[in-house]
Design an enzyme around this catalytic site. Structure first.
Site, PDB file in Angstrom:
ATOM      1  N   HIS A 218      35.494 118.462 -24.883  1.00  0.00           N
ATOM      2  CA  HIS A 218      34.686 117.531 -25.681  1.00  0.00           C
ATOM      3  C   HIS A 218      33.344 117.201 -25.028  1.00  0.00           C
ATOM      4  O   HIS A 218      32.575 116.389 -25.541  1.00  0.00           O
ATOM      5  CB  HIS A 218      35.496 116.254 -25.910  1.00  0.00           C
ATOM      6  CG  HIS A 218      35.067 115.446 -27.088  1.00  0.00           C
ATOM      7  ND1 HIS A 218      34.530 114.175 -26.969  1.00  0.00           N
ATOM      8  CD2 HIS A 218      35.083 115.715 -28.413  1.00  0.00           C
ATOM      9  CE1 HIS A 218      34.246 113.700 -28.169  1.00  0.00           C
ATOM     10  NE2 HIS A 218      34.572 114.616 -29.068  1.00  0.00           N
ATOM     11  N   LYS A 220      29.506 117.246 -24.007  1.00  0.00           N
ATOM     12  CA  LYS A 220      28.287 117.663 -24.705  1.00  0.00           C
ATOM     13  C   LYS A 220      27.109 117.568 -23.727  1.00  0.00           C
ATOM     14  O   LYS A 220      26.570 116.492 -23.477  1.00  0.00           O
ATOM     15  CB  LYS A 220      28.018 116.772 -25.930  1.00  0.00           C
ATOM     16  CG  LYS A 220      28.987 117.018 -27.104  1.00  0.00           C
ATOM     17  CD  LYS A 220      30.301 116.315 -26.880  1.00  0.00           C
ATOM     18  CE  LYS A 220      31.292 116.571 -28.004  1.00  0.00           C
ATOM     19  NZ  LYS A 220      31.055 115.754 -29.160  1.00  0.00           N
ATOM     20  N   ASP A 225      16.712 125.224 -17.780  1.00  0.00           N
ATOM     21  CA  ASP A 225      16.083 125.218 -16.464  1.00  0.00           C
ATOM     22  C   ASP A 225      16.439 123.920 -15.740  1.00  0.00           C
ATOM     23  O   ASP A 225      17.589 123.684 -15.445  1.00  0.00           O
ATOM     24  CB  ASP A 225      14.576 125.446 -16.572  1.00  0.00           C
ATOM     25  CG  ASP A 225      14.251 126.875 -16.998  1.00  0.00           C
ATOM     26  OD1 ASP A 225      15.154 127.741 -16.891  1.00  0.00           O
ATOM     27  OD2 ASP A 225      13.130 127.124 -17.472  1.00  0.00           O
TER      28      ASP A 225
END
Length: 554
Positions: A218, A220, A225
């Site tokens: 889950h 995110k 870079d």
């Protein structure tokens, strides 16, 4: 008399804070004083499903609370978090709060197009619509340019998704990414995390979609870079258009980018690797997540992830010691002459990881401690797209002294609203949970201190999560939590989660987070007894009966 009783825990906390060299004892006795100061008549609600939970996921031993050495004033009271995780000091000028799905989407595309060294993306899944295809096309174009460069390309793309969610349907996240794997096999890695708790007969019996309730990847995190976006948003069209979430953009933060790259690599190493022919393989030498021994797999995964956290924490401690405690401390002029022109840090970032299947529960410990230590006069704005707080979090909200403004989705903006089948009843189940919590708030006479609000926006859904902490007497937040956790049972016990605790002394950045909070709460209505009398809040009897059995799975 009542005032004296309420002041007791505060007095003992301050007295205990004077004890030298006993941070663990201070934390323990401080928590005891908190519990003594709470309402002894408060009822503790326990879901009967907890009795059956061990059948699906093993018990996890309790982890002791962190040492709490809180200073009397200032944001530095939160530096105890660095006893658990690495502390990254940055300038507030490198932090930007995003406000809309469109801004989030456009920023990601722009960052992919200019990436030279790495693109790292961790999400629950990648959607299959035209907007998601735009992202894939951006990745393909950037990889193509890297091949055409005169020098050998260093660009690497690493994508981490959940296996069950990413494999749903004939066209899915995997089929979206296969062309990249086939064209750039040396530069692209796609990892699919499979929870170790979905195995054996259970794996064959639970159908698609429902198997996702056992546990998910889950996290995110979107990284380009040395730039990082932390969010609760997935890679799907609604999250790019009309699904409200939260997002913070960290620019030119190489140490933070390195940490999250290593974290995603670590989870990727214990995940299944997507191949160009749409099969999956285990990394050589790694225990299989659902075919191998579960205990051995979880032990190996714990070590792999904790090695990342501990090594980064050691690096940052050494950097802190060299910067602030070295006899050969560089002056600001010397540092500038050496080419280091970065401003002095006024903002501190702490990555909070929660992976209960691997016995990693740092986010849970820190969140509970923050709620425990929230003092009288402090204000906590807490938001979640799915209101289903754990019992521990509810106890702390109801039992501590800070003021709480809790923002949740109204049924119409719940992501499950209008869904087919059993999933269509989930918004009603959330209403039932909300009403139970509101009734307990009222029964304790806490309506003025703990307020619920429902977000509503025509044509939108709501997925924002996190909190903002305003210290007593302050009109601006000095700390925010932002990332993937929803503060519910799944976030704490089943899924892999990550967020950051961001602490800042910068009034400009505090103002950004204050405006973010106001923008979200501005679209909310206050919950009262009349709210649950509306026709849209009527919950069918069967939903009320089933909710205690399923509430820990959504």
């Amino acid at each position: 008399m009542a005032a004296a009783a309420a002041a007791g825990p505060v007095f003992w906390r301050r007295l205990l804070g004077l004890l030298p060299g006993r941070p663990g004892l201070v934390a323990l006795l401080g928590r005891l004083s908190d519990r003594l100061g709470r309402n002894p008549d408060r009822r503790r609600r326990r879901s009967p499903w907890l009795l059956l939970a061990p059948l699906l996921s093993p018990a996890v031993p309790a982890v002791p609370s962190p040492p709490c050495c809180l200073c009397a004033e200032g944001v530095h009271r939160f530096q105890w978090i660095r006893n658990l995780v690495p502390e990254f000091g940055v300038s507030s000028s490198h932090v930007r709060v995003l406000s809309s799905p469109v801004e989030f989407f456009e920023l990601m595309k722009g960052q992919i197009k200019v990436a030279k060294r790495r693109v790292v993306m961790a999400s629950l899944y990648l959607g299959i619509g035209p907007l998601e295809q735009e992202l894939v096309d951006c990745l393909e174009s950037t990889l193509e340019k890297s091949l055409q460069a005169k020098l050998p390309s260093d660009l690497r793309v690493s994508i981490l998704l959940d296996f069950t969610r990413g494999s749903r349907g004939r066209k899915n996240s995997r089929t979206m990414l296969l062309p990249l794997l086939q064209r750039f096999p040396e530069q692209v890695r796609v990892s699919l995390f499979h929870t170790p708790n979905l195995r054996g007969l259970l794996r064959f019996l639970i159908p698609e979609r429902f198997n996702e309730t056992i546990g998910l990847q889950h996290i995110k995190v979107y990284l380009f870079d040395n730039n990082v976006i932390l969010s609760g948003a997935n890679l799907s069209d609604s999250y790019f258009t009309n699904r409200q979430d939260r997002y913070v953009f960290l620019q030119d933060c190489p140490e933070i980018a390195d940490f999250f790259t290593e974290l995603v690599d670590a989870v990727g190493d214990v995940s299944l690797q997507l191949q160009g022919d749409d099969t999956v393989q285990v990394v050589e030498g790694m225990v299989h997540p659902y075919k191998g021994d579960r205990a051995a797999y979880c032990k190996a995964a714990n070590k792999r992830v904790m090695d990342v956290i501990n090594s980064a924490r050691t690096r940052q401690q050494m950097l802190h010691a060299q910067t602030f405690h070295s006899d050969s401390l560089l002056t600001q002029e010397d540092a500038a002459a050496a080419g280091d022109r970065r401003p002095a840090p006024d903002t501190w970032i702490y990555p909070l990881i929660q992976m209960k299947p691997f016995e990693i529960q740092i986010d849970e410990i820190v969140t509970e401690t923050l709620l425990t230590e929230a003092e009288r006069g402090a204000k906590v704005y807490l938001t979640t797209g799915y209101f289903n707080l754990t019992q521990a979090y509810m106890d702390l909200v109801l039992g501590t002294r800070a003021e709480y403004q809790i923002l949740l989705a109204s049924p119409e903006v719940n992501g499950f609203f209008g869904a087919k089948g059993v999933a269509g009843a989930i918004p009603a189940a959330y209403v039932h949970i909300e009403r139970q919590f509101y009734s307990e708030v009222c029964s304790m006479g806490q309506q003025e201190r703990v307020r619920l609000q429902e977000y509503w926006r025509r044509g939108w859904t709501f997925h924002a999560k996190g909190l903002w902490l305003y210290l007593a007497g302050s009109s601006l937040p000095c700390l925010t939590l932002i990332g993937s956790p929803n503060f519910g049972y799944r976030s704490v016990h089943r899924d892999l989660e990550a967020q950051i605790a961001l602490v800042t002394e910068s009034r400009a950045l505090q103002q950004q987070f204050h405006q973010e909070q106001e923008q979200l709460y501005r679209r909310a209505g206050v919950v009262s007894s009349a709210t649950f009398e509306q026709p849209s809040r009527q919950v069918k009897l069967w939903v009320k009966m089933v909710t205690p059995l399923i509430k820990n799975f959504f």
